[in-house]
Design a protein around this motif. Structure first.
Motif, PDB file in Angstrom:
ATOM      1  N   ILE A  15       0.829  -1.208   0.000  1.00  0.00           N
ATOM      2  CA  ILE A  15       0.000   0.000   0.000  1.00  0.00           C
ATOM      3  C   ILE A  15       0.863   1.259   0.000  1.00  0.00           C
ATOM      4  CG2 ILE A  15      -1.675   1.315   1.357  1.00  0.00           C
ATOM      5  CD1 ILE A  15      -2.776  -1.385   2.339  1.00  0.00           C
ATOM      6  N   MET A  16       1.923   1.245   0.787  1.00  0.00           N
ATOM      7  CA  MET A  16       2.728   2.455   0.964  1.00  0.00           C
ATOM      8  C   MET A  16       3.753   2.666  -0.143  1.00  0.00           C
ATOM      9  SD  MET A  16       1.667   3.957   3.736  1.00  0.00           S
ATOM     10  CE  MET A  16       3.044   5.022   4.132  1.00  0.00           C
ATOM     11  N   VAL A  17       4.225   1.559  -0.774  1.00  0.00           N
ATOM     12  CA  VAL A  17       5.351   1.679  -1.702  1.00  0.00           C
ATOM     13  C   VAL A  17       5.030   1.142  -3.092  1.00  0.00           C
ATOM     14  CG1 VAL A  17       7.760   1.051  -2.112  1.00  0.00           C
ATOM     15  CG2 VAL A  17       6.984   1.560   0.212  1.00  0.00           C
ATOM     16  N   LEU A  18       4.645  -0.117  -3.191  1.00  0.00           N
ATOM     17  CA  LEU A  18       4.548  -0.771  -4.492  1.00  0.00           C
ATOM     18  C   LEU A  18       3.463  -0.155  -5.381  1.00  0.00           C
ATOM     19  CD1 LEU A  18       5.043  -4.504  -3.418  1.00  0.00           C
ATOM     20  CD2 LEU A  18       6.739  -2.860  -4.218  1.00  0.00           C
ATOM     21  N   ILE A  19       2.266   0.026  -4.836  1.00  0.00           N
ATOM     22  CA  ILE A  19       1.179   0.605  -5.645  1.00  0.00           C
ATOM     23  C   ILE A  19       1.482   2.050  -6.047  1.00  0.00           C
ATOM     24  CG2 ILE A  19      -1.251   1.290  -5.603  1.00  0.00           C
ATOM     25  CD1 ILE A  19      -1.838  -1.194  -3.972  1.00  0.00           C
ATOM     26  N   PRO A  20       1.943   2.912  -5.140  1.00  0.00           N
ATOM     27  CA  PRO A  20       2.312   4.264  -5.572  1.00  0.00           C
ATOM     28  C   PRO A  20       3.435   4.291  -6.600  1.00  0.00           C
ATOM     29  CG  PRO A  20       2.010   4.223  -3.206  1.00  0.00           C
ATOM     30  CD  PRO A  20       1.963   2.805  -3.664  1.00  0.00           C
ATOM     31  N   LEU A  21       4.409   3.386  -6.518  1.00  0.00           N
ATOM     32  CA  LEU A  21       5.478   3.354  -7.512  1.00  0.00           C
ATOM     33  C   LEU A  21       4.939   3.019  -8.893  1.00  0.00           C
ATOM     34  CD1 LEU A  21       8.489   1.602  -5.728  1.00  0.00           C
ATOM     35  CD2 LEU A  21       8.364   3.975  -6.490  1.00  0.00           C
ATOM     36  N   ALA A  22       3.932   2.174  -8.952  1.00  0.00           N
ATOM     37  CA  ALA A  22       3.404   1.739 -10.237  1.00  0.00           C
ATOM     38  C   ALA A  22       2.413   2.739 -10.825  1.00  0.00           C
ATOM     39  CB  ALA A  22       2.747   0.372 -10.090  1.00  0.00           C
ATOM     40  N   ASN A  23       1.709   3.482  -9.983  1.00  0.00           N
ATOM     41  CA  ASN A  23       0.621   4.325 -10.485  1.00  0.00           C
ATOM     42  C   ASN A  23       0.749   5.807 -10.118  1.00  0.00           C
ATOM     43  OD1 ASN A  23      -1.278   2.040 -11.479  1.00  0.00           O
ATOM     44  ND2 ASN A  23      -0.813   1.453  -9.369  1.00  0.00           N
ATOM     45  N   TYR A  24       1.236   6.089  -8.919  1.00  0.00           N
ATOM     46  CA  TYR A  24       1.264   7.473  -8.460  1.00  0.00           C
ATOM     47  C   TYR A  24       2.652   7.793  -7.905  1.00  0.00           C
ATOM     48  CZ  TYR A  24      -3.577   5.854  -8.207  1.00  0.00           C
ATOM     49  OH  TYR A  24      -4.780   5.262  -8.482  1.00  0.00           O
ATOM     50  N   ILE A  25       3.640   7.697  -8.741  1.00  0.00           N
ATOM     51  CA  ILE A  25       5.018   7.832  -8.260  1.00  0.00           C
ATOM     52  C   ILE A  25       5.287   9.219  -7.717  1.00  0.00           C
ATOM     53  CG2 ILE A  25       6.042   8.552 -10.469  1.00  0.00           C
ATOM     54  CD1 ILE A  25       8.372   6.620  -9.753  1.00  0.00           C
ATOM     55  N   HIS A  26       4.543  10.244  -8.168  1.00  0.00           N
ATOM     56  CA  HIS A  26       4.751  11.594  -7.652  1.00  0.00           C
ATOM     57  C   HIS A  26       4.399  11.683  -6.161  1.00  0.00           C
ATOM     58  CE1 HIS A  26       0.486  11.420  -8.772  1.00  0.00           C
ATOM     59  NE2 HIS A  26       0.289  12.341  -7.848  1.00  0.00           N
ATOM     60  N   GLN A  27       3.480  10.810  -5.699  1.00  0.00           N
ATOM     61  CA  GLN A  27       3.131  10.814  -4.283  1.00  0.00           C
ATOM     62  C   GLN A  27       4.288  10.340  -3.417  1.00  0.00           C
ATOM     63  OE1 GLN A  27      -0.434   8.556  -3.717  1.00  0.00           O
ATOM     64  NE2 GLN A  27      -1.753  10.018  -4.794  1.00  0.00           N
ATOM     65  N   ILE A  28       5.108   9.464  -3.951  1.00  0.00           N
ATOM     66  CA  ILE A  28       6.275   8.983  -3.212  1.00  0.00           C
ATOM     67  C   ILE A  28       7.171  10.161  -2.842  1.00  0.00           C
ATOM     68  CG2 ILE A  28       8.392   7.624  -3.370  1.00  0.00           C
ATOM     69  CD1 ILE A  28       6.026   5.864  -2.996  1.00  0.00           C
ATOM     70  N   HIS A  29       7.417  11.044  -3.805  1.00  0.00           N
ATOM     71  CA  HIS A  29       8.290  12.189  -3.553  1.00  0.00           C
ATOM     72  C   HIS A  29       7.657  13.180  -2.574  1.00  0.00           C
ATOM     73  CE1 HIS A  29      11.188  11.100  -6.705  1.00  0.00           C
ATOM     74  NE2 HIS A  29      10.136  10.701  -7.418  1.00  0.00           N
ATOM     75  N   GLN A  30       6.338  13.172  -2.483  1.00  0.00           N
ATOM     76  CA  GLN A  30       5.662  14.107  -1.594  1.00  0.00           C
ATOM     77  C   GLN A  30       5.696  13.660  -0.133  1.00  0.00           C
ATOM     78  OE1 GLN A  30       1.733  14.499  -3.241  1.00  0.00           O
ATOM     79  NE2 GLN A  30       2.406  15.764  -4.973  1.00  0.00           N
ATOM     80  N   VAL A  31       5.600  12.365   0.079  1.00  0.00           N
ATOM     81  CA  VAL A  31       5.497  11.867   1.460  1.00  0.00           C
ATOM     82  C   VAL A  31       6.804  11.313   1.996  1.00  0.00           C
ATOM     83  CG1 VAL A  31       3.067  11.334   1.137  1.00  0.00           C
ATOM     84  CG2 VAL A  31       4.750   9.552   0.730  1.00  0.00           C
ATOM     85  N   ALA A  32       7.757  11.005   1.125  1.00  0.00           N
ATOM     86  CA  ALA A  32       8.997  10.371   1.569  1.00  0.00           C
ATOM     87  C   ALA A  32       9.989  11.403   2.090  1.00  0.00           C
ATOM     88  CB  ALA A  32       9.616   9.562   0.430  1.00  0.00           C
ATOM     89  N   GLU A  33      10.959  10.911   2.833  1.00  0.00           N
ATOM     90  CA  GLU A  33      12.038  11.744   3.367  1.00  0.00           C
ATOM     91  C   GLU A  33      13.297  11.510   2.538  1.00  0.00           C
ATOM     92  OE1 GLU A  33      14.847  12.028   7.380  1.00  0.00           O
ATOM     93  OE2 GLU A  33      13.052  10.761   7.357  1.00  0.00           O
ATOM     94  N   TYR A  34      13.895  12.598   2.063  1.00  0.00           N
ATOM     95  CA  TYR A  34      15.109  12.500   1.252  1.00  0.00           C
ATOM     96  C   TYR A  34      16.312  12.311   2.173  1.00  0.00           C
ATOM     97  CZ  TYR A  34      12.653  13.820  -3.006  1.00  0.00           C
ATOM     98  OH  TYR A  34      11.825  13.831  -4.091  1.00  0.00           O
ATOM     99  N   MET A  35      17.215  11.410   1.738  1.00  0.00           N
ATOM    100  CA  MET A  35      18.392  11.080   2.533  1.00  0.00           C
ATOM    101  C   MET A  35      19.659  11.244   1.698  1.00  0.00           C
ATOM    102  SD  MET A  35      17.017   7.568   4.309  1.00  0.00           S
ATOM    103  CE  MET A  35      18.666   7.264   4.983  1.00  0.00           C
ATOM    104  N   ASN A  36      20.751  11.353   2.419  1.00  0.00           N
ATOM    105  CA  ASN A  36      22.061  11.382   1.759  1.00  0.00           C
ATOM    106  C   ASN A  36      22.456   9.952   1.400  1.00  0.00           C
ATOM    107  OD1 ASN A  36      24.680  11.677   0.894  1.00  0.00           O
ATOM    108  ND2 ASN A  36      25.415  12.698   2.751  1.00  0.00           N
ATOM    109  N   PRO A  37      22.608   9.606   0.119  1.00  0.00           N
ATOM    110  CA  PRO A  37      22.916   8.213  -0.249  1.00  0.00           C
ATOM    111  C   PRO A  37      24.236   7.696   0.309  1.00  0.00           C
ATOM    112  CG  PRO A  37      22.219   9.486  -2.162  1.00  0.00           C
ATOM    113  CD  PRO A  37      22.462  10.468  -1.066  1.00  0.00           C
ATOM    114  N   SER A  38      25.123   8.605   0.720  1.00  0.00           N
ATOM    115  CA  SER A  38      26.433   8.187   1.225  1.00  0.00           C
ATOM    116  C   SER A  38      26.494   8.114   2.744  1.00  0.00           C
ATOM    117  CB  SER A  38      27.515   9.158   0.722  1.00  0.00           C
ATOM    118  OG  SER A  38      27.545   9.197  -0.685  1.00  0.00           O
ATOM    119  N   ASN A  39      25.400   8.480   3.433  1.00  0.00           N
ATOM    120  CA  ASN A  39      25.396   8.458   4.888  1.00  0.00           C
ATOM    121  C   ASN A  39      25.026   7.054   5.365  1.00  0.00           C
ATOM    122  OD1 ASN A  39      25.051   8.847   7.647  1.00  0.00           O
ATOM    123  ND2 ASN A  39      24.101  10.863   7.381  1.00  0.00           N
TER     124      ASN A  39
END
Length: 490
Positions: free
Chosen positions: A74-98
């Motif tokens: 519900i939180m990841v797979l369905i939004p990635l397939a259909n509403y990927i813009h929602q992922i960027h709205q609700v997710a927290e951005y991280m430093n890939p090297s941390n």
């Protein structure tokens, strides 16, 4: 100018630097994924899944023991397939090297999403383990009032409190303690009631903790007490949300810990160790009677068996003649002195308690009842103890379970042995010395900087209306003195 031109020619994008500094995007992605797998190679619980999306390949990294598949869908797979813009709205951005932050996020049940095309790492809260449902209490059972109790989920416990206190001034602050366990705790208080000095003092103690692991709030209580070597618990511990809410409304501070059922209330007093939330739901005469039984029962349980020793060993003249004859007749076959007789039967009772508590529930009840009857009867017939002592010890054991705070019951059991030894050596004089030590110790103990003997020492008359005797509810309009609340009246 030449130097500046050369620097611009060799300048590389910051995201292209990872491990060996390669400028290839594909190589960068491979390096990152390979390195993530390297730092989690010994943790077979962490899974990696590549998902094709409109923004390219996305690698999902999650801990399967901390994330339910339905929640992940519900939180990841369905939004990635259909509403990927929602992922960027609700997710927290991280430093890939941390790496430290990445491992910490995985440890608390977060799902990480690594976008190959943009080299972005996002984190989404998907922690969803199975939790115990809210049930009735087995430790603090009540006949009147709410029956729900806390669970081991800090979020569930917080919601049970906020359901009862619907107030915008109700605040909670989260902290993480334990260098190894990284246990989450939350401090709850009502901002316009709490004493700021006590709050800052508690926060200071929590931030200075130097202990690696916390698995129950009892451990935390022992580390932040004013007098850690005292026999008495200096904070009120309860599993009842209504009790917790009652003390919050009085201006107290409450601590909840994740994976622990109980809540700590601070500061508290000696008299409050004998107060239950059910006392406020009963009529004031019956509530006062029960409170008096709990309070005086504490002193009776530490005095009954020592008085038996003192009377038979040193002070036979204090007993009525008929009672003395009965006692001497019951002890005719007993070859031991009263001191060893009492110690023997007290240890037998302790063994029965521990055996009944550690065994399975059905067997434990049988051991506690049948074992006590069989052993007691056999000991009397064998002449090891007197039958009157069996009655005294059984009464003392029952009285020790009257306080609603279980730690107080353990305290009374421990102190009783101090009085038994004092009575066996010095008689009533030894008992009085032990009692004087007990009162002096209680007067020295503090709870978060406030006297443990409040409201008796120092005295506040309004507090005495809600002490051993509980006045009618209409009289209980003032906050207790030990809370140091900003608002004195309700």
């Amino acid at each position: 100018m030449i130097l500046i031109t050369k620097m611009k020619l060799v300048k590389k994008p910051m995201l292209a630097y990872f491990m060996d500094g390669t400028t290839s995007t594909n190589a960068l992605v491979e390096k990152r994924i390979r390195y993530y797998k390297k730092i989690t190679k010994d943790n077979n619980d962490v899974l990696y899944k590549n998902i094709p999306t409109n923004e390219g390949i996305v690698t999902i990294i999650f801990s399967q023991s901390l994330t339910d598949i339905k929640t992940l869908e519900i939180m990841v797979l369905i939004p990635l397939a259909n509403y990927i813009h929602q992922i960027h709205q609700v997710a927290e951005y991280m430093n890939p090297s941390n790496i430290d932050e990445i491992t910490q996020k995985l440890a608390i049940g977060e799902t990480l999403l690594y976008f190959h095309e943009t080299n972005q790492l996002l984190s989404i809260h998907t922690y969803s383990v199975k939790e115990r449902e809210v049930t009735t209490s087995e430790m603090e059972s009540t006949f009147i009032g709410p029956q729900d109790v806390f669970t081991e989920s800090i979020q569930t416990n917080l919601s049970l409190v906020k359901r009862r206190i619907v107030n915008p001034m109700l605040k909670n602050e989260d902290l993480t303690i334990g260098s190894v366990s990284n246990t989450k705790i939350t401090i709850i208080y009502i901002d316009d009631l709490v004493d700021k000095t006590s709050l800052e003092q508690l926060k200071s103690r929590l931030t200075k903790l130097d202990y690696p692991k916390f698995f129950d709030i009892s451990t935390l209580m022992q580390l932040i007490e004013d007098n850690p070597y005292s026999l008495f618990p200096q904070y009120y511990m309860t599993v009842k949300p209504d009790t917790t809410s009652h003390y919050l409304a009085d201006g107290r501070i409450v601590i909840l810990m994740d994976n622990s059922q109980a809540a700590l209330v601070c500061p508290t007093s000696f008299l409050e160790m004998f107060i239950s939330a059910e006392d406020y739901y009963n009529r004031w005469p019956s509530a006062s009677l029960v409170r008096s039984l709990r309070f005086f029962g504490f002193f009776l349980t530490i005095m009954i068996t020592p008085t038996y020793i003192s009377a038979l060993t040193f002070h036979q003249e204090v007993l009525p003649y008929e009672l003395l004859l009965n006692l001497q007749e019951s002890r005719m076959k007993v070859p031991f002195s009263p001191l060893f007789e009492v110690l023997f039967i007290e240890l037998i009772v302790e063994v029965l308690k521990e055996a009944g508590a550690r065994m399975p529930a059905k067997i434990g009840q049988t051991i506690g009842i049948v074992g006590g009857i069989v052993i007691g009867t056999a000991a009397v017939e064998a002449g090891l103890v007197s039958n009157i002592l069996i009655v005294i010890v059984a009464t003392s054991a029952l009285l020790s379970f009257l306080p609603p705070v279980f730690h107080m019951s353990n305290t009374s059991r421990t102190i009783r042995y101090v009085f038994i030894l004092s009575a066996g050596i010095f008689g009533l004089f030894g008992q009085m010395l032990a009692f004087a030590w007990l009162i002096a110790h209680l007067l020295r103990v503090k709870s978060l900087g406030t006297p443990f003997m409040s409201p008796v020492i120092p005295r506040r008359m309004s507090d005495l209306m809600d002490s051993v005797v509980r006045f009618p509810i209409s009289f209980l309009k003032r906050k207790s003195g030990i809370s140091r609340s900003k608002k004195r009246s309700i």
